[in-house]
Scaffold this motif. Structure first.
Motif, PDB file in Angstrom:
ATOM      1  N   ALA A   1      53.736 -34.826  47.111  1.00 43.89           N
ATOM      2  CA  ALA A   1      53.031 -35.881  46.385  1.00 43.89           C
ATOM      3  C   ALA A   1      51.605 -36.012  46.893  1.00 43.89           C
ATOM      4  N   VAL A   2      50.766 -36.556  46.032  1.00 45.06           N
ATOM      5  CA  VAL A   2      49.401 -36.934  46.406  1.00 45.06           C
ATOM      6  C   VAL A   2      49.206 -38.374  45.964  1.00 45.06           C
ATOM      7  N   CYS A   3      48.626 -39.179  46.840  1.00 44.92           N
ATOM      8  CA  CYS A   3      48.291 -40.573  46.528  1.00 44.92           C
ATOM      9  C   CYS A   3      46.792 -40.764  46.655  1.00 44.92           C
ATOM     10  N   ALA A   4      46.206 -41.426  45.667  1.00 46.17           N
ATOM     11  CA  ALA A   4      44.775 -41.738  45.704  1.00 46.17           C
ATOM     12  C   ALA A   4      44.515 -42.922  44.775  1.00 46.17           C
ATOM     13  N   CYS A   5      43.901 -43.959  45.311  1.00 41.24           N
ATOM     14  CA  CYS A   5      43.541 -45.110  44.484  1.00 41.24           C
ATOM     15  C   CYS A   5      42.027 -45.178  44.333  1.00 41.24           C
TER      16      CYS A   5
ATOM     17  N   THR B   1      47.414 -37.821  51.303  1.00 39.41           N
ATOM     18  CA  THR B   1      46.606 -38.962  50.865  1.00 39.41           C
ATOM     19  C   THR B   1      45.158 -38.533  50.748  1.00 39.41           C
ATOM     20  N   GLN B   2      44.516 -39.016  49.710  1.00 40.21           N
ATOM     21  CA  GLN B   2      43.081 -38.837  49.539  1.00 40.21           C
ATOM     22  C   GLN B   2      42.493 -40.232  49.455  1.00 40.21           C
ATOM     23  N   GLY B   3      42.147 -40.760  50.612  1.00 39.73           N
ATOM     24  CA  GLY B   3      41.685 -42.132  50.691  1.00 39.73           C
ATOM     25  C   GLY B   3      40.331 -42.262  51.339  1.00 39.73           C
ATOM     26  N   GLY B   4      40.059 -43.461  51.778  1.00 44.07           N
ATOM     27  CA  GLY B   4      38.784 -43.775  52.398  1.00 44.07           C
ATOM     28  C   GLY B   4      38.521 -42.987  53.674  1.00 44.07           C
ATOM     29  N   MET B   5      39.582 -42.476  54.283  1.00 42.08           N
ATOM     30  CA  MET B   5      39.444 -41.698  55.516  1.00 42.08           C
ATOM     31  C   MET B   5      39.406 -40.200  55.222  1.00 42.08           C
TER      32      MET B   5
ATOM     33  N   ASP C   1      44.928 -42.861  40.801  1.00 42.51           N
ATOM     34  CA  ASP C   1      44.144 -43.704  39.892  1.00 42.51           C
ATOM     35  C   ASP C   1      42.763 -43.112  39.647  1.00 42.51           C
ATOM     36  N   VAL C   2      42.472 -42.025  40.319  1.00 43.94           N
ATOM     37  CA  VAL C   2      41.183 -41.337  40.223  1.00 43.94           C
ATOM     38  C   VAL C   2      41.444 -39.835  40.240  1.00 43.94           C
ATOM     39  N   GLY C   3      40.429 -39.067  39.897  1.00 47.06           N
ATOM     40  CA  GLY C   3      40.541 -37.622  40.030  1.00 47.06           C
ATOM     41  C   GLY C   3      40.697 -37.253  41.498  1.00 47.06           C
ATOM     42  N   ILE C   4      41.438 -36.191  41.757  1.00 46.50           N
ATOM     43  CA  ILE C   4      41.661 -35.786  43.145  1.00 46.50           C
ATOM     44  C   ILE C   4      41.059 -34.415  43.410  1.00 46.50           C
ATOM     45  N   GLU C   5      40.748 -34.179  44.660  1.00 47.57           N
ATOM     46  CA  GLU C   5      40.288 -32.862  45.075  1.00 47.57           C
ATOM     47  C   GLU C   5      41.468 -31.904  45.029  1.00 47.57           C
ATOM     48  N   GLY C   6      41.243 -30.716  44.511  1.00 46.29           N
ATOM     49  CA  GLY C   6      42.289 -29.710  44.480  1.00 46.29           C
ATOM     50  C   GLY C   6      43.349 -29.940  43.423  1.00 46.29           C
ATOM     51  N   ASP C   7      43.004 -30.634  42.366  1.00 43.80           N
ATOM     52  CA  ASP C   7      43.966 -30.927  41.304  1.00 43.80           C
ATOM     53  C   ASP C   7      44.572 -29.648  40.714  1.00 43.80           C
TER      54      ASP C   7
ATOM     55  N   LYS D   1      57.333 -29.743  36.011  1.00 41.62           N
ATOM     56  CA  LYS D   1      57.865 -30.327  37.243  1.00 41.62           C
ATOM     57  C   LYS D   1      56.836 -31.171  37.985  1.00 41.62           C
ATOM     58  N   CYS D   2      55.879 -31.729  37.228  1.00 39.20           N
ATOM     59  CA  CYS D   2      54.837 -32.556  37.825  1.00 39.20           C
ATOM     60  C   CYS D   2      54.714 -33.844  37.020  1.00 39.20           C
ATOM     61  N   LEU D   3      54.759 -34.967  37.713  1.00 38.94           N
ATOM     62  CA  LEU D   3      54.634 -36.278  37.081  1.00 38.94           C
ATOM     63  C   LEU D   3      53.402 -36.979  37.642  1.00 38.94           C
ATOM     64  N   THR D   4      52.589 -37.512  36.748  1.00 36.07           N
ATOM     65  CA  THR D   4      51.413 -38.282  37.160  1.00 36.07           C
ATOM     66  C   THR D   4      51.615 -39.731  36.757  1.00 36.07           C
TER      67      THR D   4
END
Length: 104
Positions: A5-9, A38-42, A64-70, A81-84
């Motif tokens: 999983a990837v999480c990003a707000c 996680t792709q967050g503030g850190m 909730d935003v575009g992610i790096e390496g999508d 097999k991918c749910l967003t």
């Protein structure tokens, strides 16, 4: 069962890490193997590599935003097999989201 999983707000602080915790707790409860990036503030933490994604049964993007390496998830998308979902969806009801994921 293995889930990645990837999480990003939008702000990259609270919801990113709350979604991570919700996914990890639900996957652990079910006895799944899992890894959550996680792709967050850190920045990016616990980054998933191509092999981990390829070896996973399912990929969950709680974003909730575009992610790096999508593009890393294109094969999982092609396999169906991918749910967003939004990060708030996972925080509110991780059980429901994981049920939706494994029903793919």
């Amino acid at each position: 069962m293995k889930v990645v999983a990837v999480c990003a707000c939008t702000v990259g602080i609270a919801h990113t890490y709350m979604a991570q915790k919700a996914i990890e707790e639900e996957c652990a409860r079910r006895g799944f193997d899992y890894k959550v990036e996680t792709q967050g503030g850190m920045g990016i933490d616990n980054e998933l590599d191509e092999d981990e994604i390829a070896d996973a049964d399912y990929a969950l993007l709680a974003i909730d935003v575009g992610i790096e390496g999508d593009e890393r998830f294109d094969d999982k998308r092609d396999e169906g097999k991918c749910l967003t979902v939004g990060s708030a969806d996972v925080i509110a009801d991780a059980k429901k989201v994981i049920d939706e994921l494994i029903a793919l």
